[in-house]
Design a protein around this motif. Structure first.
Motif, short mmCIF file in Angstrom:
data_model
loop_
_atom_site.label_atom_id
_atom_site.label_comp_id
_atom_site.label_asym_id
_atom_site.label_seq_id
_atom_site.Cartn_x
_atom_site.Cartn_y
_atom_site.Cartn_z
N ASP A 107 14.97 85.87 1.52
CA ASP A 107 15.19 84.64 1.36
C ASP A 107 14.02 83.74 0.04
N GLY A 108 13.57 85.35 0.23
CA GLY A 108 11.97 85.15 -0.58
C GLY A 108 10.77 84.32 0.68
N ALA A 109 11.22 84.40 1.91
CA ALA A 109 10.04 83.73 2.82
C ALA A 109 8.77 85.01 2.98
N VAL A 110 7.57 84.75 2.83
CA VAL A 110 6.62 86.39 2.83
C VAL A 110 6.08 85.84 4.37
N VAL A 111 6.33 86.92 4.78
CA VAL A 111 5.52 87.24 6.30
C VAL A 111 4.23 87.87 6.23
N ARG A 131 1.51 84.85 9.86
CA ARG A 131 0.93 83.84 8.44
C ARG A 131 3.01 83.95 7.56
N ILE A 132 2.85 83.15 7.22
CA ILE A 132 4.24 82.94 7.13
C ILE A 132 4.35 82.07 5.67
N GLN A 133 4.34 82.18 4.46
CA GLN A 133 4.57 80.83 3.44
C GLN A 133 6.00 80.85 2.52
N GLN A 134 7.02 80.00 2.21
CA GLN A 134 8.14 79.81 2.24
C GLN A 134 7.61 78.80 1.03
N SER A 135 8.47 79.35 -0.07
CA SER A 135 8.44 78.42 -1.12
C SER A 135 9.82 77.93 -1.81
N VAL A 136 9.92 76.66 -2.21
CA VAL A 136 11.24 76.14 -1.91
C VAL A 136 11.03 75.10 -3.23
N THR A 145 5.80 76.00 2.12
CA THR A 145 5.01 75.85 3.25
C THR A 145 4.73 76.40 4.14
N ARG A 146 4.13 76.72 5.25
CA ARG A 146 2.35 77.86 6.19
C ARG A 146 3.12 77.34 7.61
N PHE A 147 3.52 78.45 8.17
CA PHE A 147 3.41 78.65 9.65
C PHE A 147 1.97 79.63 9.59
N SER A 148 1.58 79.79 10.79
CA SER A 148 0.34 80.41 11.23
C SER A 148 0.77 80.66 12.61
N ALA A 149 0.31 81.78 13.12
CA ALA A 149 -0.17 81.29 15.25
C ALA A 149 -0.67 83.26 15.17
N PRO A 150 -1.78 83.50 16.69
CA PRO A 150 -2.48 83.71 16.53
C PRO A 150 -1.10 85.43 16.53
N ARG A 151 -0.33 85.05 17.71
CA ARG A 151 0.63 86.02 17.86
C ARG A 151 2.43 85.33 17.73
N ALA A 152 3.27 85.87 17.10
CA ALA A 152 4.38 85.23 17.09
C ALA A 152 5.52 86.49 17.06
N GLU A 153 6.65 86.05 17.47
CA GLU A 153 8.32 87.08 17.52
C GLU A 153 8.78 86.85 16.85
N ARG A 154 9.98 88.26 16.33
CA ARG A 154 10.81 87.50 15.27
C ARG A 154 12.14 88.53 16.44
N ILE A 155 12.95 87.67 16.22
CA ILE A 155 14.40 87.96 16.72
C ILE A 155 15.45 88.01 16.06
N GLU A 156 16.23 89.30 15.60
CA GLU A 156 17.28 89.25 14.81
C GLU A 156 17.35 88.54 13.93
N TYR A 164 1.11 78.81 20.37
CA TYR A 164 0.70 78.12 20.06
C TYR A 164 -0.01 78.51 18.36
N GLY A 165 0.96 77.71 17.80
CA GLY A 165 1.13 78.15 16.20
C GLY A 165 0.87 76.43 15.33
N THR A 166 0.97 76.45 14.18
CA THR A 166 0.66 75.46 13.37
C THR A 166 1.42 75.46 12.45
N TYR A 167 1.90 74.16 11.32
CA TYR A 167 2.74 74.15 10.36
C TYR A 167 2.38 73.06 9.08
#
Length: 863
Positions: A107-111, A131-136, A145-156, A164-167
């Motif tokens: 969908d164009g989101a950049v992680v 860090r995730i950046q998404q443009s719409v 929009t931007r997400f960030s976190a020291p550690r994250a899990e991507r599921i399927e 402990y993330g930020t948005y």
């Protein structure tokens, strides 16, 4: 012959895709770049294979791994993984990426992150320093929009969990990215579900400039890609003396892609629960919406009793509807409807509606229409219902207008006649239960009484019987129907000398059916309208005329092109008949100025028709330069040559009198306009008395944009109108309106606007005339006094400022506006409005009345 580096890439891709055990030799570890030549040749379904390109490929048969180093880029279907170094473990089908890792989703989101551990389809895994950046696109603008976190899990590939993330939707500071954004949500856990397009926040805190300002243990919101999703909307807080304190909590039901429902119960401490529901639906050819509001009041006594309020009602409510439908590419139909149980409901409960006009008086306009448009034709049929929403409105004086039909068709003239042939037609029918009348000042020479206790007031006549010298009829009771048609022709001829001759002719016919009514009056004033013709009446007016223009043009090079153009127009037609014996509903607004000087018929509507032989004379001078300078000056007058002057004989509303056209030689009218460039424009127009050149009407305005030298935009407009006692205006009217916007920085701005009444006396003639008439009909108590608010009365004011960037809008405004109170006197409503919008999260408005208001419309004093 292929280069060695190309062979190395093909072999490496084959090994990575097929699992082949190919040894890597130093000779094959070359630098370079190449596109993936197997993207279309790989076996299997498209997107099922993992494709790689890099500067260097290293195969380790012992560990069963393949490593891509230097500008590594891996493709799996619509997903792309980029990093400094990527290691693929063929045994576990895991991908390990390190250094400037960048994953682009379908969908164009950049992680982005420092390290990622993913499955070979990039759907599942762990990410460090995410860090995730998404443009719409939202409302015509790009929102990131931007997400960030020291550690994250991507599921399927459907969920991303942030510890402990930020948005935020704010861009990081370019000079110092470590500085907190203007706002962000910090949470112990954030879950972004790409399948439901929902973001869940647990143990979250809203931070403004890094400072915590609000805490929410849990909340959820749609992600920026969502335009419609069921859920709660931003609450709206309500507070007033009559309804108490409360809040509206809207809930949006996304029932289907083409229709939805919003339910907004408002819980009010003093009146109970106000129910509101809005249904919207889109069709292939249009849309409709329906809004219902209602409340069973628990404290009706908070409002004034009738007829000044709704204190005698337990249930109050409204119904509003809007529809727009396109029948085909030329025809459309629709409606705007407003129905209320009482005239104060929408205002008392702060319900906004775009069909309510609010100036000094308020009314709701309901209409239904059918419109057709051709290449050179127009058809429109409408019906109107007007609901007065001010306490002193008498609904019986409001007309029901149905139908109003307009048709306009233009064609080329036949054969050698040429030119343009135009056909216009109008049918209007309206019904009113009670006559709308207005008393006039007692004399035109003596407008105000001697001072009483330091206050003077105008004296008005009563309307117990209709007399043109003392009473105006704004609208007749009964049913009035008129059908009008006009056919016209005109053609311009230009001779060798440059003279422009435009002969024209028209034939107009009007048919009236008038059925005045003297019943239905509920007050002591019953005007007798004896001179209005009943039944069928008609008139026919043929006309011929000539318009003459002779432009003299000179090009002075850098000084521009100068044009002097004398203009003369002559129109011959029979005199207007039955003046004052026919109703006048749509031709009461008569303004004689430069824009109407050369009109064939200067009346604004069909109920009046200008007659007699009239000459319109004038000229204009203009300058246009290559640098963009434009100047135009115009001056002229109108002369009644023969026949009856239509503007000298007033009708039921005295239209034509004191218009500047009532004498044989009219007042002079002029215009002066100058635009030094495209950013500055000044225009003024005036009407001067024909006898002594006194100014009877003057308007001047300027609009200026000073960018890029100064980030300021302003406009101001001044108006002056001399008294017109025969039209009900007992005193002159003078005022200034101004507005300005100043951009302090690209983000900070200031705005302001003001409406200043420069007249000594506010225009409350209708209210005061009614009060005087009531007094003279029943002379008890004291004579009503016309209050003088003094000079420079601030009728309206708005001052504010704010901040706006890509993620935030904050504005604070102080608003002073006139309101029509229950007693019919004018007060100023002072309001402070704070609006905050955090893009993608929501927006909130806080409105608070300040200052002292004598009484609110329909609201009783505090009990």
């Amino acid at each position: 012959m292929r280069k060695v580096s190309d062979i190395a890439r093909i072999a490496g891709l084959l090994a990575l895709l097929t699992g082949s055990a190919l040894a890597a030799t130093p000779a094959l570890a070359q630098s370079g770049s190449a596109a993936n030549p197997l993207a279309k040749k790989a076996e299997g379904k498209p997107g099922d294979k993992l494709l790689v390109e890099a500067d260097e490929l290293i195969y380790d048969n012992d560990k069963n791994t393949v490593t891509a180093k230097g500008n590594a880029e891996l493709h799996y279907g619509p997903r792309t993984l980029q990093a400094d170094r990527v290691r693929y473990d063929r045994g576990s089908s895991r991908v390990f990426a390190e250094g400037n890792v960048r994953l682009t989703d379908q969908d164009g989101a950049v992680v982005t992150g420092e390290r990622m551990e993913l499955t070979d389809d990039f759907k599942t895994g762990f990410i460090d320093s995410l860090r995730i950046q998404q443009s719409v696109q939202r409302r015509g603008e790009t929102v990131r929009t931007r997400f960030s976190a020291p550690r994250a899990e991507r599921i399927e590939g459907e969920q991303t969990r942030f510890d402990y993330g930020t948005y935020t939707a704010c861009e990081p500071c370019k000079d110092n990215p470590e500085v907190p954004p203007l706002w962000q949500v910090r949470a112990a856990k954030i879950v972004h579900n790409n399948e439901t397009h929902t973001v869940y926040f647990e143990e979250s805190t809203l931070e403004i400039a890094g400072i915590p300002v609000a805490y929410l243990p849990y909340f959820e919101a749609p992600d920026p890609t969502v335009k419609r999703k069921s859920g709660f909307l931003t609450p709206r807080f309500i507070t007033s003396t009559a309804v108490g304190t409360g809040a509206s909590v809207p809930y949006f039901f996304n029932l289907a892609p083409d229709y939805d429902l919003t339910v907004s119960p408002a819980f009010l401490s003093r009146q109970g629960v106000l129910g509101q529901a809005e249904y919207r639906q889109r069709f292939d050819n249009g849309s409709l919406n329906l809004r219902l509001s209602g409340i069973f009041q628990t404290t009706p006594s908070a409002f004034l009793p009738g007829p000044l309020g709704a204190g005698d009602r337990d249930f109050r409510g409204s119904i509003e509807s809007r529809g727009r439908f396109y029948i085909n590419d030329r025809w459309r139909t629709g409606w705007d409807l407003v129905g209320v149980t009482d005239k104060w409901f929408l205002d008392n409960y702060r319900i906004r509606n775009q069909n309510i006009t609010t100036d000094y008086f308020r009314e709701a306009v309901s209409t239904a229409y059918l419109i057709g448009q051709g290449d050179r034709s127009w058809f429109e049929a409408r019906g109107y219902y007007f609901k007065g929403l001010s306490s002193f409105d008498w609904q019986k004086e409001q007309p029901i207008v149905a139908p109003v039909i307009d048709y306009d068709k233009r064609i080329n003239g036949p054969g050698e006649i040429g030119g343009e042939v135009r056909f216009e037609a109008n049918i209007t029918s309206l019904t009113r239960e009670a006559t709308d009348f207005q008393g006039l000042p007692r004399t035109s020479a003596y407008l105000f009484s001697p001072s009483v206790n330091g206050i003077s007031y105008p004296l008005y006549e009563t309307c117990s019987t209709f007399n043109q010298a003392s009473c105006l009829i704004r609208g007749l009771a009964g049913t009035n129907t008129r059908a009008s048609a006009m056919a016209s022709w005109r053609r311009s001829f230009i001779d060798d000398a440059g003279q422009v001759f435009t002969p024209f002719t028209y034939l107009r016919a009007d048919a009236f059916f008038t059925n005045p009514s003297l019943s239905g009056y509920q007050n002591a004033l019953v005007p007798t309208i004896a001179n209005v013709g009943e039944g069928f009446n008609g008139r026919v007016i043929p006309a011929v005329g000539l318009d003459y223009r002779y432009p003299f043009v000179s090009d002075f090079g850098p000084l521009g092109v100068h044009t002097i153009e004398p203009i003369a127009q002559i129109i011959a037609r029979p005199s207007e008949t039955r003046i004052g014996r026919l109703p006048n509903e749509d031709a009461q607004s008569l303004v004689f100025d430069d824009t109407s000087l050369f009109e064939w018929d200067k009346f604004s509507g069909y109920d009046r028709a200008e007659g007699g032989v009239r000459a319109n004379l004038g000229g204009q001078y203009s300058v246009v330069t290559a640098s963009g300078w434009y100047t135009n000056v115009m001056f002229g007058e109108s002369i009644q040559v023969a026949g009856v002057n239509s503007f000298r004989r007033g009708d039921l509303a005295n239209v034509g009198l004191e218009s500047g056209l009532e004498t044989r030689r009219s007042d002079f009218v002029g215009r002066f306009q100058v635009s030094p460039n495209q950013n500055i424009s000044f225009i003024s127009r005036a009407r001067f008395d024909q006898a002594d050149f006194k100014v009877n009407r003057f308007e001047a305005g300027v609009t200026a944009r000073f960018a890029p030298f100064l980030p300021l935009t302003l406009s101001t407009f001044y108006s002056y109108y001399e008294a017109q006692p025969l039209l009900g205006f007992s005193h002159r009217r003078e005022g200034v309106t101004a507005s300005a916007t100043y951009n302090i920085t690209p983000n900070w701005f200031l705005t302001g606007s003001a409406l200043v009444d420069l007249t000594h006396y506010l225009d409350t003639r209708d209210l005061y005339a009614t009060a005087l008439a009531s007094y003279f009909a029943n002379p008890t108590g004291t004579l009503p006094v016309y209050q003088n608010p003094g000079r420079f009365y601030l009728s309206g004011l708005s001052l504010g400022g704010g901040y706006q960037d890509e993620c935030t809008t904050v504005s604070l405004n102080y608003i002073v506006s006139p309101i029509a109170t229950a007693l019919g006197t004018r007060e100023r409503n002072q309001t402070v409005l704070l609006r905050v919008e955090l893009k993608t999260l929501g927006e909130a408005d806080l409105r608070q009345n300040v200052g002292t208001v004598t009484t609110n419309d329909g609201i009783a004093s505090v009990r």
